[in-house]
Design a protein around this motif. Structure first.
Motif: not given
Length: 234
Positions: A73-81
């Protein structure tokens, strides 16, 4: 004749306008397709991403991010995974009954992170968020429990601690009794802890209050006064 010339000019202008609109439409479609492609690529990369966990005396363990819901979930909402994946920290804690236990820290600032307690059991993973905006300091484990001490710093002088205790049998974090509620908050400095069976003994700063000034003075003392607290885990 003049009428024919005017009609011809209008026809040519209409044709140019149509071509310009077609070119603009194609450019917009190209941009939209490119943006969609980038989003799809990021989603695919996120689904295929893994984190590497070093295990003493063994080959590194690869943990798929999509099997760790909080991390996914954190990676999905990141602008730069990709950058966020590179910033993830892992610490192998211990093995118990053939299961591996790891601390995964992500979303880190200069020092403080969100911390996940991770269990690996023959290729399967389960996770539990145990502390936020903190750094790892110490852990103790028994057959049924693990206690993890986290810290939060104020300037360079004061560190307040939080305790996370997990029941490994039912995979739940244990809430302290009301008289020890401060253990789940960043209030007192906790200097040490010892876990034996279902008994957790803690060495906590012996101070009249927990203001910054009081704690800064306590940390600057050569001999720091502490009190022992016992928590019977249930």
């Amino acid at each position: 004749m003049r009428l024919l010339s005017i009609l011809f000019i209008c026809f040519v202008l209409a044709g140019c306008s149509s071509q310009q609109n077609e070119v603009a439409t194609n450019q917009n479609q190209t941009i939209n397709n490119s943006s969609t492609s980038e989003n799809i690529d990021q989603e695919v990369q996120s689904e295929l991403a893994t984190i590497t966990i070093d295990i003493p005396g063994q080959s590194p363990l690869q943990a798929p991010v999509n099997e760790i819901p909080e991390l996914q979930a954190y990676i999905d909402q990141s602008s730069d995974p990709e950058v966020e994946l590179e910033r993830i920290l892992t610490k192998y804690l211990f093995q118990n009954d053939t299961k591996d236990y790891i601390l995964v820290s992500y979303g880190c600032g200069v020092k403080l992170c969100t911390n996940l307690f991770l269990e690996h059991d023959n290729g399967k993973f389960r996770s539990l968020t145990v502390s936020e905006t903190s750094f790892y300091q110490q852990h103790q484990q028994s057959d049924s429990y693990v206690a993890i001490r986290f810290g939060q710093n104020e300037s360079n002088e004061v560190v307040r601690n939080q305790l996370a205790v997990i029941n490994l049998s039912n995979w739940k974090q244990i809430t302290p009794p009301s008289e020890l509620a401060f253990l789940s908050q960043f209030e007192y400095p906790i200097i040490d802890m010892k876990l034996a069976g279902g008994s957790l003994v803690l060495s906590v700063a012996d101070v009249p209050d927990t203001s910054y000034e009081t704690l800064a003075d306590w940390f600057n003392q050569n001999e720091r006064s502490v009190r022992e607290i016992e928590w019977i885990l249930k």
